[in-house]
Design an enzyme around this catalytic site. Structure first.
Site, PDB file in Angstrom:
ATOM      1  N   TYR A 132       0.562  -1.456   0.292  1.00 18.28           N
ATOM      2  CA  TYR A 132       0.188  -0.109   0.101  1.00 18.28           C
ATOM      3  C   TYR A 132       0.715   0.995   0.266  1.00 18.28           C
ATOM      4  O   TYR A 132       0.160   2.013   0.086  1.00 18.28           O
ATOM      5  CB  TYR A 132      -0.889  -0.335   1.204  1.00 18.28           C
ATOM      6  CG  TYR A 132      -1.718  -1.501   1.097  1.00 18.28           C
ATOM      7  CD1 TYR A 132      -1.669  -2.290   1.043  1.00 18.28           C
ATOM      8  CD2 TYR A 132      -3.570  -0.542   1.166  1.00 18.28           C
ATOM      9  CE1 TYR A 132      -2.594  -3.163   1.576  1.00 18.28           C
ATOM     10  CE2 TYR A 132      -4.599  -1.291   1.708  1.00 18.28           C
ATOM     11  CZ  TYR A 132      -4.259  -2.774   1.116  1.00 18.28           C
ATOM     12  OH  TYR A 132      -5.003  -3.658   0.865  1.00 18.28           O
ATOM     13  N   LYS A 182       6.178 -14.501   2.757  1.00 16.40           N
ATOM     14  CA  LYS A 182       6.631 -15.243   1.366  1.00 16.40           C
ATOM     15  C   LYS A 182       7.603 -14.799   0.938  1.00 16.40           C
ATOM     16  O   LYS A 182       8.239 -14.223  -0.338  1.00 16.40           O
ATOM     17  CB  LYS A 182       5.269 -14.195  -0.189  1.00 16.40           C
ATOM     18  CG  LYS A 182       5.363 -15.240  -0.651  1.00 16.40           C
ATOM     19  CD  LYS A 182       5.335 -16.616  -0.941  1.00 16.40           C
ATOM     20  CE  LYS A 182       4.627 -17.566  -2.012  1.00 16.40           C
ATOM     21  NZ  LYS A 182       4.434 -19.242  -1.635  1.00 16.40           N
ATOM     22  N   ASP A 239      -4.710  -7.862   5.049  1.00 15.58           N
ATOM     23  CA  ASP A 239      -5.779  -7.778   4.717  1.00 15.58           C
ATOM     24  C   ASP A 239      -6.630  -8.657   4.563  1.00 15.58           C
ATOM     25  O   ASP A 239      -8.171  -8.938   4.485  1.00 15.58           O
ATOM     26  CB  ASP A 239      -5.376  -6.934   3.509  1.00 15.58           C
ATOM     27  CG  ASP A 239      -7.171  -6.014   3.011  1.00 15.58           C
ATOM     28  OD1 ASP A 239      -8.163  -5.894   3.667  1.00 15.58           O
ATOM     29  OD2 ASP A 239      -6.327  -6.180   1.621  1.00 15.58           O
ATOM     30  N   ASP A 243      -9.858 -10.874   5.998  1.00 18.91           N
ATOM     31  CA  ASP A 243     -11.269 -11.560   5.355  1.00 18.91           C
ATOM     32  C   ASP A 243     -11.670 -12.852   5.274  1.00 18.91           C
ATOM     33  O   ASP A 243     -12.661 -12.883   5.749  1.00 18.91           O
ATOM     34  CB  ASP A 243     -11.193 -10.396   3.660  1.00 18.91           C
ATOM     35  CG  ASP A 243     -11.783  -9.168   3.487  1.00 18.91           C
ATOM     36  OD1 ASP A 243     -11.407  -8.450   4.946  1.00 18.91           O
ATOM     37  OD2 ASP A 243     -12.951  -9.198   2.895  1.00 18.91           O
TER      38      ASP A 243
HETATM   39  C1  IPM Z   1      -9.560  -2.896   4.669  1.00 16.10           C
HETATM   40  C2  IPM Z   1     -10.376  -2.586   3.622  1.00 16.10           C
HETATM   41  C3  IPM Z   1      -8.950  -1.585   3.188  1.00 16.10           C
HETATM   42  C4  IPM Z   1      -7.860  -2.188   2.803  1.00 16.10           C
HETATM   43  C5  IPM Z   1      -9.867  -1.146   1.404  1.00 16.10           C
HETATM   44  C6  IPM Z   1     -11.083  -0.271   1.684  1.00 16.10           C
HETATM   45  C7  IPM Z   1      -9.014   0.386   1.221  1.00 16.10           C
HETATM   46  O1  IPM Z   1      -9.977  -3.372   2.691  1.00 16.10           O
HETATM   47  O2  IPM Z   1      -9.590  -1.587   6.120  1.00 16.10           O
HETATM   48  O3  IPM Z   1      -9.241  -3.905   4.925  1.00 16.10           O
HETATM   49  O4  IPM Z   1      -7.591  -2.800   2.165  1.00 16.10           O
HETATM   50  O5  IPM Z   1      -7.051  -1.974   3.604  1.00 16.10           O
HETATM   51 MN    MN Z   2      -9.806  -5.467   3.624  1.00 15.21          MN
END
Ligand code: IPM
Ligand code: MN
Length: 347
Positions: A132, A182, A239, A243
């Site tokens: 990022y 990785k 990230d 999820d």
């Molecule tokens: C999160 C979201 C964000 C990220 C996006 C919206 C940029 O997916 O907070 O996990 O990737 O950090």
């Molecule tokens: Mn996310």
């Protein structure tokens, strides 16, 4: 003096879940002062900007930021995020994104045979750089020769401070840390990461550290979640894995996060992980638990553990009871009914 909280409900279901978090905090009678900042994609439609030009300077004056969600189909995602959420994380050096992945009692995990005793992890996501970093560019745009470069950036300083935080949390919890990289395919950045973690491990002899590649970690979270305590990973890897973690803990709607400015160089920011959810926005169906849980993380960060704990216990009580839950958890309750149930249980 109470703390001043900047509230950015933002877009979509952010506007529905944030009031529930505020309702729960207010019901505890804490002297917190909430000030709403009407920023996000509607602000963009009105003004051409996600937030005012001096938005970051405005936020710097608050003790914390409580955020709902940023992003709506009217604004390209890379614009809405790079003009609001990501600059906040970077400017205030919110270098840890803390994400508890815990299956509340009574909630069914999609992992067969797993209950709340098996799923209690804490993710420490590096939150300022890595994939990022925003470093890169495009040339020959629109032609056959078009080229895009996106460069992940890893600095010793950022890896070190994030990993140190993870070691500290592991020491307080069950003493186990998984560092996700990785470093077989990546020869530079993740090798640096591994070296920094190995050096820190010498300062934390009581923590058992494992190095696990991200691909293997995805499988491990599904197959042996009970072996995972604290996890530290880069911005993108964590990230993605959080999820997966949110799914394992029963619903993305439950997942909470804290973007921590650990040294307090600026306000920290607290937000549910789920995003603006355009598919269900405006219907009062969004699960507010992720936002309420994030509010509890905020209270703990602001030095109110005696109020944060009852909120988390109330979330568990509501989940165990199983009646006032939203559709993502198989219930029929509305967003505000779940908020009311948490308020009642927290008393
Ligand atoms: C999160 C979201 C964000 C990220 C996006 C919206 C940029 O997916 O907070 O996990 O990737 O950090
Ligand atoms: Mn996310």
């Amino acid at each position: 003096m109470g703390h001043r909280i900047a509230v950015i409900a933002g877009d979509g279901v952010g506007k529905e879940v944030v009031p529930e978090g505020i309702k729960v905090i207010r019901s505890l009678g804490l002297p917190l002062d909430f000030e709403e900042l009407p920023w996000g994609c509607e602000h963009h439609a009105r003004t051409g900007r996600m937030m005012p030009e001096d938005g970051l300077a405005t936020l710097a004056r608050y003790d914390a930021i409580y955020l709902g969600a940023i992003g709506w189909p009217t604004v390209p995602d890379h614009v809405s995020l790079w003009e609001c959420l990501l600059p906040i994380r970077k400017t205030f050096e919110q270098y840890v994104n803390l994400r508890p992945v815990r299956l509340p009692p009574g909630i069914r995990s999609p992992l067969a045979g797993r209950g709340s005793a098996d799923i209690d992890m804490l993710f420490v996501r590096e939150n300022t750089e890595g994939e990022y970093s925003g470093t890169g560019g495009r040339v020959h745009v629109g032609t056959e020769a078009e080229l895009a470069v996106e460069v992940p950036v890893f600095t010793r300083r950022a890896v070190e401070r994030c990993a140190r935080y993870a070691f500290e949390r592991a020491r307080e919890r069950r003493g186990r840390l998984v560092s996700v990289t990785k470093s077989n395919a990546s020869r530079f950045a993740y090798v640096l990461w591994d070296e920094v973690v190995a050096a820190l491990a010498r300062d934390f002899p009581e923590v058992q550290v494992e190095r696990v590649h991200v691909d293997a970690m995805a499988a491990r979270m599904v197959l042996r979640p009970d072996t995972i305590d604290v996890v530290v990973g880069s911005n993108l890897f964590a990230d993605i894995l959080t999820d997966l973690g949110a799914a394992i803990q029963g619903s993305l709607g439950l997942a909470a996060s804290a973007n921590l400015s650990v040294e307090g160089r600026g306000p920290s920011m607290f937000e549910p992980v789920h995003g603006s959810a355009p598919d269900i926005a405006g219907q009062g169906r969004a699960n507010p638990i992720g936002a309420v849980w994030s509010a509890a993380l905020m209270l703990r960060h602001l030095g109110h553990p005696a109020e944060a704990d009852p909120i988390e216990r109330a979330i568990d009580a509501v989940c165990r009871d199983g009646r006032p839950l939203t559709g993502d958890l198989g219930g029929t309750a509305s967003t505000s009914e779940v908020g009311d149930a948490i308020v009642a249980a927290a008393r």
